[in-house]
Design a protein around this motif. Structure first.
Motif, short mmCIF file in Angstrom:
data_model
loop_
_atom_site.label_atom_id
_atom_site.label_comp_id
_atom_site.label_asym_id
_atom_site.label_seq_id
_atom_site.Cartn_x
_atom_site.Cartn_y
_atom_site.Cartn_z
N MET B 300 -9.60 -11.69 -3.97
CA MET B 300 -10.56 -10.88 -3.31
C MET B 300 -11.50 -11.75 -3.37
O MET B 300 -11.31 -13.22 -3.62
N PRO B 301 -12.41 -11.11 -2.40
CA PRO B 301 -13.21 -12.45 -1.38
C PRO B 301 -14.13 -12.96 -1.86
O PRO B 301 -15.13 -12.93 -2.79
N ARG B 302 -14.49 -14.46 -1.42
CA ARG B 302 -15.22 -14.72 -2.14
C ARG B 302 -16.60 -15.08 -1.12
O ARG B 302 -16.55 -15.05 0.53
N PRO B 303 -17.70 -15.65 -1.77
CA PRO B 303 -19.20 -15.37 -0.77
C PRO B 303 -18.51 -16.57 0.02
O PRO B 303 -18.51 -17.67 -0.80
N ARG B 304 -19.75 -16.90 0.86
CA ARG B 304 -19.17 -17.70 1.98
C ARG B 304 -20.48 -17.45 2.24
O ARG B 304 -21.26 -16.80 3.31
N PRO B 305 -22.03 -19.39 2.53
CA PRO B 305 -20.67 -20.01 2.47
C PRO B 305 -20.22 -20.32 0.71
O PRO B 305 -21.31 -19.46 -0.02
N PRO B 306 -19.82 -21.61 0.63
CA PRO B 306 -19.39 -22.49 1.49
C PRO B 306 -18.57 -21.67 2.50
O PRO B 306 -17.64 -20.72 1.98
N PHE B 307 -17.88 -21.78 4.03
CA PHE B 307 -16.84 -22.10 4.44
C PHE B 307 -15.96 -22.41 4.04
O PHE B 307 -15.68 -23.71 3.83
N PRO B 308 -14.67 -21.52 4.66
CA PRO B 308 -13.54 -22.57 4.51
C PRO B 308 -13.44 -23.85 4.67
O PRO B 308 -12.69 -24.99 4.23
N ALA B 309 -13.84 -24.02 6.73
CA ALA B 309 -13.64 -25.75 6.32
C ALA B 309 -13.79 -26.74 5.48
O ALA B 309 -13.84 -27.68 5.55
N ARG B 310 -15.04 -26.11 4.79
CA ARG B 310 -15.75 -26.80 3.81
C ARG B 310 -14.70 -27.03 2.90
O ARG B 310 -14.88 -28.09 2.35
N SER B 311 -14.70 -26.27 2.48
CA SER B 311 -14.23 -25.53 0.81
C SER B 311 -13.71 -24.10 0.81
O SER B 311 -13.79 -23.04 0.58
N GLY B 312 -12.11 -24.12 0.38
CA GLY B 312 -11.23 -22.91 1.55
C GLY B 312 -10.45 -23.23 -0.26
O GLY B 312 -10.15 -23.10 -1.71
N LEU B 313 -8.80 -23.38 0.48
CA LEU B 313 -7.53 -23.25 -0.52
C LEU B 313 -7.87 -24.30 -1.85
O LEU B 313 -8.25 -25.11 -1.01
N TRP B 314 -8.18 -23.70 -2.76
CA TRP B 314 -8.33 -24.33 -3.95
C TRP B 314 -9.44 -25.53 -3.30
O TRP B 314 -9.21 -26.75 -4.24
N ARG B 315 -10.51 -25.40 -3.07
CA ARG B 315 -11.90 -25.75 -3.14
C ARG B 315 -11.54 -26.46 -1.91
O ARG B 315 -12.54 -27.44 -2.00
N LYS B 316 -10.52 -27.15 -1.35
CA LYS B 316 -9.84 -28.02 -0.35
C LYS B 316 -10.28 -27.51 0.71
O LYS B 316 -10.19 -26.10 1.36
N PRO B 317 -11.24 -28.29 1.66
CA PRO B 317 -10.66 -28.50 3.70
C PRO B 317 -9.74 -27.20 3.80
O PRO B 317 -9.16 -27.98 3.86
N SER B 318 -10.54 -26.24 4.75
CA SER B 318 -9.27 -25.20 5.08
C SER B 318 -9.45 -25.09 6.20
O SER B 318 -10.75 -24.22 6.67
N VAL B 319 -8.27 -24.60 7.28
CA VAL B 319 -7.98 -23.72 8.36
C VAL B 319 -7.81 -23.02 8.74
O VAL B 319 -6.28 -22.96 7.99
N LEU B 320 -7.54 -21.28 8.50
CA LEU B 320 -7.18 -20.82 8.84
C LEU B 320 -7.13 -19.28 10.06
O LEU B 320 -8.19 -19.55 10.62
N ASN B 321 -5.70 -19.46 10.49
CA ASN B 321 -6.32 -19.02 12.11
C ASN B 321 -4.71 -17.35 11.70
O ASN B 321 -3.51 -18.05 11.02
N ASN B 322 -5.14 -16.91 12.68
CA ASN B 322 -4.43 -16.14 12.70
C ASN B 322 -3.31 -15.89 13.75
O ASN B 322 -3.25 -17.19 13.85
N VAL B 323 -1.84 -14.83 13.08
CA VAL B 323 -0.60 -15.69 13.90
C VAL B 323 -0.62 -15.56 15.03
O VAL B 323 0.23 -16.61 16.15
N GLU B 324 -1.21 -14.86 15.94
CA GLU B 324 -1.40 -14.65 17.12
C GLU B 324 -2.32 -15.97 18.01
O GLU B 324 -1.68 -16.18 19.18
N THR B 325 -3.88 -16.44 17.28
CA THR B 325 -3.86 -17.69 17.66
C THR B 325 -2.92 -18.51 17.39
O THR B 325 -3.17 -19.29 19.20
N LEU B 326 -2.88 -18.88 17.18
CA LEU B 326 -1.57 -19.86 16.85
C LEU B 326 -0.27 -19.94 17.82
O LEU B 326 0.42 -21.05 17.84
#
Lengths: 879, 1016
Positions: B300-326
């Motif tokens: 289930m989605p969480r409210p943003r902020p905090p954005f994942p870049a600051r608090s993402g996976l396990w509340r650690k800073p995280s970057v998520l990119n799409n396959v094509e981007t990568l």
């Protein structure tokens, strides 16, 4: 600080605060369903949307968006109102609108908001929800049809309580809150979900169709079970309690309650409660008597024993559920009216041991932490405590600290407990090896140079002795003794020494058996070494079993101490008391509770006054207790119920419950809180306080004080720790003793130790002395379970519904070793006696141990234990 | 390394594999071995080629010849021809869809030649399961560069310079995202790859993961280095087993080569990757939900902020990119950001991959430079719309995107331009729709999807989308109200502004864009209750109803018969047609030709069922008719009491106008009473229905001829509207020599009229009728009944072209009429002033003429004579417009028909309308009724609102009768024959020839209906 504009008003809030919090601070109202200050932002209901000038194009959820400098927020524009109204329409499409028969009617957020937003018609139509209602779960009724999916129940259950009994199920429009496999609830029944539900989806079954919420008078008082000191809000109509709720705006518990607090009140209206004094006739039968007759009989009885055998042949045992004022009067009665120091209470052989040890090391026989400290700690060490069952609301704080703030939790326990699931580090040790474990941690900290040098050198004494003493330990040795891997002990020592705000929590109670005084000192050594004594937010928390465990000690229900920890042997102290009391006090230290029972059997104690205690069921070695009581010349028991102990008495005096009287309790934080009288007394009973004053008069000694406030005033004068505890100052938060009345957060040790320097007291455990033999191969562990406290709670049918005794928990290994099946009837036998029980195979149990709760009269574990407090070994025999 | 003269690259993407490309490969390798070519020709398995719709595909190098739709059976021939004889196999090549010209080379196929490959640069070229092949195409060179010669800041700077934006759909600048995360406080950080592709029809990510997994791994490792992460997760749908498998192989290979794991390339940098298979929840493509899912909780989605870049996976800073981007990252690092930014638009750089699908000729995965117009993707790469249909709309961005009309085809594909249209770039779904797509249905489809995929957390998405779907469903079922469109739009906007996550915020887009660009289609559903594209079942009449000129709800009346509810059935027919009795007997029943059951069996006897209910009513007693209350001031005149005029009169009076019908003859009914012989349509049957119309209050003045008893001008003064339905009563001339020279030459219409008026006299012994219409058959059969010994029909085409209804022709033949097909009259022969015969000539059929029928061509020298004493030409009629008077202002065509606006039926004179045979020439009863019905609608609008609207009623189901479950027995029912009088009896009398169905027959017949109207 951040400053922003909300609805044209300048507002300042702390950094990190959300827009909603900023608005609340400025008393600007924003509606919500899914927001609760105790829970993490969730963002589901979208009612709290606002407009932020800097974030145009979308409405912004104020509950999860941080306020930033210069933000311009509007909370109530037509567009916002329209959006909120639409959301309400959406919620109301399927909501059954059975408000006339809904228990939440009149107290329902959906109702209130529909009213506020004038949702008079709905643009959308659909069939009403028709999910089956769960009528089958105990205590709680779940009606999914009324649910608005705010998720508060799932979050409070997970984030606060740590159970996660309910959660979101299905997807899309079919999403509901459900249990695993749609089973009935099998949870802790704390009712936190019921309390937090903004609508009538979760309701209190006991309350169903009993009263409309607006008819109830709300009485805030203090819970009578454990030492957490939660504020309960009684819902009273007529002279009856219809429900108990937690009010999140008041009390140390901030609205949280456990099953006992919320559902355990019905013993008050139990038909089993006595409503007349009973006096034993010549045939040995207890028959109803008038108060005059009964009190006469008591006075005469005690006088006769005193005349025949002297004052020291009389003893008094009281309960730590009495108010401070009552305990004070009880010990005053014993010391002044009877003339003996033989006074004690159940906490006297467990909690007082801990506090005694603590005061030897640090100077005060009290804790220096608060519930908030636990919540805010970054490292929590829980030792020998099934907190989540004995002190659930403290358990919630631990859960919240770990789940919301990622605090580190170290759990050392002799069986698997709920907190193990949460723990950063779990040390499962062999029973009664806590001291060795602590000593090894101390050794590790010293040898790895992790200790607080400055604190140790400036504020403590005895470090070298400690160092020398623990040097005898080695990792391998300790691993062998305790059964805990050495890496884990090392890691625990490291975590503790690195924490900034560290809390060490240990619970105590009738079931706990170990060398409490030494244990306290071992803990104190660890605390001193890491410099956490007197440090803000850090400290040791010893958790008494009963609501007034601390107060009973503070008020001197002890054979050697007068109220305020003042030695009875000290002539000067006695002098002060004698001056006020107008009578001389015996200087001889009296006997403790177990000692009294032992001497009664020998004939040295002839008269006993038992107030609110039930030693036949709850004290070790029930057989001996019965023998002792039988040997007495005169026994008086004062209680709500005709307990097995009361049945032995010559006179039984019925008393009022906590909800029917005034007075104060002192919780584990040393917080003195006032009881509010919610009900008129049951006809035919008196409060303990009334009985003590009247009885005293009949004994020929006038107490001079007859109200609880009057008693407290006398305490103010005689007990320096309580000098500031004045009724008018006791607001809803109560007052922590020894704190200045301006209530600023100050440590008990802000001026250092009253001992001058804190003392390292080297201690050793005597675990080697306890080995099972072939006949009795299993170590008996006993203690409290979640749904009970002492034996009082067993008079509450609702609690018995969700938790009743009759079982013995054993490990799967032992079950297979002794070829026992789950549910099988067996005989548990110790040297002292035997009881019947059913086998419950549980992975929680460590091999070689069994667990039996001690609360139940029908399965009195006290028949197995002995008064020497040594570990009890048992065998399990097929019945 | 061995050298091969030829490389055969077979696609092993999911599409081609599912079309047995691996079997093709196996057979191919066997075949090559069999022919000893294994050292000359190498077979290579590649990742997805993109042109999935024509799979399995193979490219043969060095020529670059593209083969499509290969089967294992094609292989021996292919090897023989192409490899051994050097003759590429044209049959297996791609054909340009319009010209059908074969295009041998991949590089010349439009689908490929317009693409620019960046993210897909290795597609179809390397074996995705071989890290060596990836490395051979510069693979992992970028990682080497990033780890050994670049700082984190430099990597981020390069990505920022490239202008790369999130290809998952939102388009957030990738470099900026990395920078935020790199700057966020925290020791532990994560980099995540979003492969939870869930848009219906989109498979960009799957294809990249399958075709070039190492590109994604390399992109992740570079991202990890840039932000300071040492752990990465690839979240892939478990429904992509091939992608998961290839990723696993790729990770293992990369680890073995030291390109993942500890101390990569000796740089001291550690990076581990883990695959996390997602369970297929669309919402898990949302970044916070994806992270929650990896954390092992309900996605289930969480409210943003905090954005994942600051608090993402396990509340650690995280970057998520799409396959094509990568997949783009390695090339950016290797070739520089500026290189990447060299194509695209100002704000949208590089390329974008789309999954082109729907009604376009070339379906598949395409990569195009940013900024290319939509038109170019659809028409250049996609080669236009299938089956030569019209483009209608393009849904871009999947269920979160929007639906754009033809007017926006020149929109350049870049984030800003697409957003401005109300759609979103999205992850790359592009569905093309042609004119057969219904926009309401389309919006419903996407909303059904998003509604089901909502996580259920926030109210607007959970309940709001459901309510939108409910409204759309109502609209598509014809239950929409006008307020629904506004409600829909308001709700859509509220959901958009208040929903928690991207799913909810974009879910209303398909609805909002279709409302914006195709509002009239919604209005057609809501107001007119029609689905113009004929997609929404409840708004699309069943084929029979659609074929009926008056649009009777045939399935419902048939179903009511099946249920035994005969009166209701009849009432339902009467709503559209005042002449069920008549039509139950003489209708040309176009409905039956379109009957679905007729496609596999014989059609339902719709006409006879109609007669059955009408006859049934006669038995139980005719339902009394209540006169209509006249509520309107205006009066309407109808000239002519035929089916057109009377229908118009009935429909007009039912709207509350007083109506007077003027009939020149003494009997009302026009052709119904005067044209059709009694044995087909007994007079009393017609009169009963005419009486019903009278009972409504319609005044029928017989013996009142306009132009004789009243002038049109007089009528115009008294009546606010006039309908002319005078029919076509003048027979056309044969225009052959001898016509009108001899006695015994009868006018067909007059002959039939006179018979109907009671003149039952034998016309002669030998009758020749000329023509092939119902009138000709009627004249012939009437002649038999009047005692003629020999009756011949002469028709110049064959039986198939004959306009008369088949049953009539059959019956005529049974009764002894001889039909001379392929014969044309040449000359009327006579003697002594009397007709003696007709000289005819044989014909043959040539090319079709304007009517679509094949033109008869006389065969010279085939003349022959049929002897006759009476000749009745029945080759057509025209109206007698003499009543209009000399120099009438009402305009007639050169064929002497009244000219009207085909939509409104108004003549050139305001307030005067016309219809029926007088306008169309001789046609069927049902068409005349349709004209009257149409005129009534127009007249009402004209009188009420003083405006002329289209009178054409669009047929729509009036009700939905419960289905009767079709039993095996019902399935095997045969269409019953209609019982008739014996031929002997028929030949002698004018008694009705057909007897109609009995009740049991009717019910069984009704149960044969397949109920196409139910929408199931």
């Amino acid at each position: 600080m951040v400053s922003l504009t909300i609805d044209e008003r300048e507002v300042e809030v702390e950094e990190g605060a959300t827009i909603l919090e900023a608005a609340e601070a400025a008393s600007i109202y924003i509606p919500t369903f899914c927001y609760h200050k105790r829970l993490m932002p969730f963002g589901a209901c979208r009612m709290c949307v606002v407009e932020v000038e800097q974030m145009k194009g979308r409405l912004i959820p104020s509950c999860s968006t941080p306020a930033t400098n210069g933000m311009v927020v509007r909370t109530n524009t037509p567009e916002i109102r329209e959006a909120r109204k639409t959301l309400l329409e959406l919620l109301l499409i399927h909501h059954p609108l059975d408000c006339p028969v809904c228990d939440k009617g009149g107290d329902c957020k959906l109702q209130d908001l529909a009213y506020e937003y004038e949702v008079t018609e709905n643009r959308f139509q659909d069939k009403k929800f028709d999910y089956p209602v769960d009528y089958y779960s105990p205590l709680i009724e779940r009606n999914t049809n009324r649910c608005v999916l705010c998720g508060m129940c799932t979050r409070v259950c997970d984030e606060v309580v740590g159970v996660a009994a309910v959660s979101f199920v299905n997807r899309g429009f079919s999403t509901v809150i459900g249990t695993n496999f749609e089973s009935v609830l099998n949870c802790e029944f704390c009712g936190e979900c019921v309390n937090i539900c903004p609508v009538g989806a979760l309701t209190d079954k006991l309350f169903k169709y009993k009263a409309r919420t607006w008819e109830l008078k709300k009485v805030n008082t203090i819970c009578s079970y454990c030492s957490t000191g939660c504020t309960l809000t009684l819902g009273v109509k007529g002279n009856k309690i219809y429900r108990v709720i937690g009010d999140d705006t008041i009390g140390v518990n901030k609205g949280s309650l456990c099953a006992k607090g919320r559902f355990g009140y019905q013993y008050i209206t139990s038909p089993e409660r006595m409503n007349s004094p009973l006096v034993k006739n010549e045939d040995g039968e207890l028959i109803r008597a008038t108060w005059e007759e009964a009190l006469e009989r008591v006075a005469r009885g005690f006088k006769e024993v005193r005349e025949r055998h002297g004052a020291d042949s009389i003893g008094g045992i009281c309960s730590d559920r009495l108010t401070n004022e009552e305990v004070y009067l009880f010990q005053k009665f014993m010391r002044a009216a009877i003339g003996t120091n033989s006074i004690d209470h159940a906490g006297g052989f467990s909690y007082s041991g801990l506090l005694n040890g603590l005061s030897n090391s640090l100077g005060y026989a009290a804790n220096d932490i608060t519930l908030d400290d636990v919540r805010n700690a970054d490292v929590i060490f829980v030792l020998r405590s099934n907190l989540s069952e004995t002190h659930p609301v403290i358990g919630y704080q631990v859960n919240m600290a770990v789940k919301m703030d990622e605090s580190k939790l170290v759990v050392a326990s002799n069986r698997t407990i709920k907190l193990n699931r949460l723990a950063t580090l779990s040390l499962t040790h062999k029973p009664n090896t806590e001291i060795t474990l602590l000593n090894e941690m101390v050794r590790t900290i010293i040898s790895r140079n992790l200790y607080d040098h400055a604190f140790v050198s400036s504020s403590t004494e005895g470090f070298d002795e400690l160092k020398t003493q623990v040097a005898r330990y080695s990792e391998d040795y300790v691993e062998k003794i305790t059964g805990v891997e050495k890496d884990k002990i090392r890691e625990a020592a490291r975590l503790l020494s690195q924490g900034k705000r560290v809390c060490i929590l240990i619970s105590s109670g009738l079931g706990t058996l170990s060398d409490d005084e030494k244990l306290a000192q071992a803990v104190a050594n660890l605390a001193l070494l890491t410099g956490m004594v007197g440090r803000e937010g850090s400290g040791i928390g010893f958790l008494g079993e009963k609501c007034n465990s601390q107060g009973a000690l503070d008020m001197g229900a002890l054979p050697h101490l007068l109220p305020g920890y003042q030695e009875v042997s000290d002539e000067k102290v006695r002098g002060t008391f004698e001056e006020v009391w107008g009578i001389s006090i015996p200087s001889q230290v009296g006997q403790g509770a177990l000692e009294m029972l032992l001497s009664a059997e020998k004939g040295n104690i002839k008269g006993l006054y038992i107030v609110g205690e039930n030693p036949v069921v709850t004290y070790p070695d029930s057989a001996q207790t019965k023998k002792a009581l039988g040997a007495l010349d005169f026994l008086v028991v004062q209680d709500l119920f005709l307990t097995p102990t009361a049945r032995c008495a010559d006179v039984v005096l019925p008393v009022a419950s906590f909800a029917e009287k005034r007075g104060t309790y002192t919780n584990f934080e040393r917080r003195v809180q006032r009881l509010q009288c919610g009900l008129n007394k049951l006809e035919g009973v008196k409060t303990d306080l009334e009985i003590f004053t009247e009885l005293s008069l009949k004994m020929g000694y006038e107490m001079k004080v007859s109200t609880s406030e009057g008693v407290m005033q006398e305490i103010n004068g005689l007990v320096p720790l309580y000098a500031e505890i004045k009724y008018p100052l006791l607001s809803e938060e109560g007052v922590q003793w020894s704190l200045p009345s301006d209530k600023k957060k100050v440590s008990l040790y802000s001026r250092g130790s009253p001992l001058g320097k804190y003392r390292f007291i080297p201690v050793v455990g005597d675990e080697m002395a306890q080995e099972p033999d072939e006949e009795y191969p299993l170590l008996l562990l006993t203690g409290s379970i979640l749904f009970h406290s002492g034996s009082l709670s067993t008079k509450s049918p609702q609690l018995n519904q969700v938790g009743s005794g009759g079982w013995v928990e054993i490990s799967p290994e032992d079950a297979s070793k002794y070829q026992l099946q789950d549910g099988q009837a067996i005989l548990v036998r110790s040297k002292e006696g035997e009881i019947n029980a059913q086998v419950k195979i549980s992975k929680k149990q460590v091999k070689g141990t069994v667990f039996i709760p001690y609360h139940f009269e029908s399965q009195s574990v006290s028949l197995l234990t002995s008064k020497n407090l040594h570990p009890t070994f048992v065998e399990l025999k097929k019945a | 390394m061995a050298a091969f003269r030829t490389h055969m690259l077979i696609c092993a993407g999911t599409g081609c594999t599912s079309n047995r490309s691996l079997k093709v490969r196996e057979v191919l390798e066997d075949e090559l071995k069999k022919r000893g070519l294994q050292n000359e020709v190498r077979v290579v398995i590649t990742g997805c080629n993109g042109f999935c719709a024509v799979g399995p595909v193979m490219v043969v190098y060095p020529e670059g010849i593209f083969y499509q739709k290969l089967t294992p059976e094609d292989v021996p021939h292919l090897v023989e021809e192409h490899i051994l004889k050097g003759r590429p196999v044209t049959r297996l090549m791609y054909a340009e869809p319009i010209t059908e010209k074969k295009i041998p080379l991949l590089s010349e196929i439009n689908f490929f030649s317009h693409q620019v490959l960046r993210a897909l640069r290795n597609r179809g070229l390397i074996d995705p399961e071989s890290i060596d092949e990836y490395i051979a195409r510069d693979g992992y060179a970028a990682l080497g560069k990033a780890l050994t010669s670049m700082t984190s800041e430099e990597i981020i700077e390069e990505v920022k310079k490239s202008g790369l934006r999130g290809r998952g759909g939102a388009g957030f600048p990738t470099g900026l995202k990395w920078e935020f995360c790199a700057k966020a406080r925290g020791d532990i950080k994560y980099v995540l790859c979003n492969g939870d592709e869930g848009d219906p029809g989109a498979f960009m990510d799957r294809s990249v993961l399958e075709a070039d997994p190492h590109a994604v791994l390399e992109g992740l490792a570079i991202a990890g280095k840039a932000i300071g992460a040492h752990k990465g997760y690839i979240y892939v749908r478990a429904e992509y087993p091939l992608a998961v498998e290839r990723l696993k192989i790729a990770i293992q290979q990369a680890e073995e080569c030291g390109l993942l794991g500890e101390d990569i390339l000796g740089s001291g940098y550690n990076f581990d990757l883990e695959i996390y298979p997602g369970a297929g929840a669309f919402v898990c493509g949302e970044e916070t939900a994806l992270m929650t899912s990896i954390e092992g909780k309900r996605g289930m989605p969480r409210p943003r902020p905090p954005f994942p870049a600051r608090s993402g996976l396990w509340r650690k800073p995280s970057v998520l990119n799409n396959v094509e981007t990568l997949a783009n990252i390695p090339q950016i690092i290797l070739n520089g950001g500026a290189w990447y930014a060299s194509i695209g638009t100002e704000k949208s750089k590089g390329t974008k991959v789309f999954a082109l699908a729907g009604a376009v000729n070339n379906i598949g995965l395409v990569e195009v430079p940013m900024g290319i117009p939509l038109r170019s993707i659809i028409y250049d790469i996609g080669d236009g719309i299938q089956y030569g249909r019209e483009f209608k709309a393009v849904q871009i961005g999947g269920p979160s995107g929007g639906c754009l009309p033809a007017s926006l085809l020149d929109t350049p594909v870049d984030y800003e331009s697409i957003n401005a249209t109300g759609a979103i770039m999205g992850s790359g779904g592009m569905v093309i729709m042609d004119e057969t797509a219904c926009m309401v249905d389309m919006a419903k489809f996407f909303l059904t999807f998003t509604q089901e995929e909502s996580c259920g957390k926030c109210t607007p998405c959970r309940v709001g989308t459901k309510m939108m779907l409910d409204i759309l469903t109502r609209i598509s079922q014809g239950e929409g109200e006008e307020s629904d469109i506004q409600t829909l739009e308001d709700l859509a906007k509220t959901i958009k502004t208040t929903a928690l996550c991207g799913l909810g915020q974009t879910a209303p887009n398909p609805v909002l864009t279709t409302l914006r660009y195709f509002l009239e289609e919604f209005e057609a559903h809501v107001i007119d209750k029609i689905c113009p594209a004929k997609v929404c079942k409840r708004l699309t009449p069943a084929p029979c109803q659609n074929a009926c000129p008056v649009g009777i709800d045939i399935p419902s009346y048939v179903a009511l018969i099946a249920w035994g509810r005969y009166q209701e059935s009849l009432d339902l027919i009467r709503e559209d047609n005042p002449f069920p009795t008549v039509c139950g007997r003489v209708c040309t029943h176009p409905c039956e030709y379109d009957c679905k059951r007729g496609e596999t069996d014989k059609p339902i006897s719709i006409k006879s069922l109609k007669r059955f209910v009408a006859d049934f009513e006669k038995k139980v007693g005719r339902r009394p008719v209540t006169p209509v209350k006249i509520t309107q001031r205006e009066k309407v005149a109808v000239i002519g009491s035929g089916p057109a005029g009377l229908t118009c009169a009935r429909d007009v009076i039912q709207k509350g106008y007083a109506v007077t019908v003027f009939e020149a003859l003494p009997v009302a009914g026009g052709m119904l009473t005067m044209g059709i012989p009694d044995y087909r349509l007994p007079r009393e049957e017609v009169e009963a229905e005419i009486n019903d119309i009278r009972s409504l209050g319609v005044e029928i003045k017989t013996n009142t001829a306009i132009g004789r008893d009243l002038t049109l001008d007089e009528l115009q003064r008294e009546y606010e509207a006039i309908f002319i339905g005078v029919g076509a009563w003048k027979s056309l001339k044969l225009k052959v020599p001898g016509e009108d020279e001899f006695e015994g030459f009868l006018d067909c219409v007059t002959f039939l009229k006179n018979v109907n008026l009671g003149k039952r006299e034998k016309p002669g012994d030998k009758v020749v009728v000329i023509g092939g219409g119902n009138a000709a058959i009627d004249a012939a059969r009437t002649s038999i009944r009047l005692g003629a010994r020999e009756v011949n029909i002469v028709y110049r085409r064959s039986r198939d072209e004959m306009p008369a209804s088949k049953e009539e022709v059959d019956e005529a033949e049974h009764e002894g009429v001889r039909i001379n097909y392929l014969a044309a009259p040449m000359r009327v022969l006579g003697k002594g002033g009397r007709v003696t015969g007709l000289e005819c000539i044989r014909t043959e059929l040539g090319e079709p003429d304007v009517t679509g029928r094949r033109r008869p061509i006389p065969i010279q020298g085939s003349e022959f004579v049929i002897s006759a004493d009476v000749i009745i030409p029945a080759i057509g009629q025209e109206p007698d417009l003499s009543f209009l008077g000399e120099g009438s202002s009402i305009k007639a065509s050169k064929w002497n028909f009244i000219e009207v606006d085909p939509d409104t039926l108004q003549t050139n004179v305001r307030g005067i309308f016309a219809g029926g045979d007088a306008v169309s020439g001789p046609a069927s009863v049902i068409e005349a009724i349709a004209a009257g019905q149409k005129a009534a609608v127009v007249i009402d609008n004209y009188l009420r609102r003083d405006e002329l609207t289209k009178g054409q009623k669009v047929p729509k189901p009036r009700m939905l009768v419960d289905l009767i479950e079709m039993t095996e027995e019902m399935e095997t029912y045969q269409r019953p024959e209609v019982p008739t009088l014996s031929v002997e009896e028929r030949r002698k009398s004018f008694k009705e020839a057909e007897l109609g169905f009995g009740e049991n027959t009717a019910v069984c017949e009704a149960k044969r209906c397949l109920r196409c109207d139910s929408g199931e």
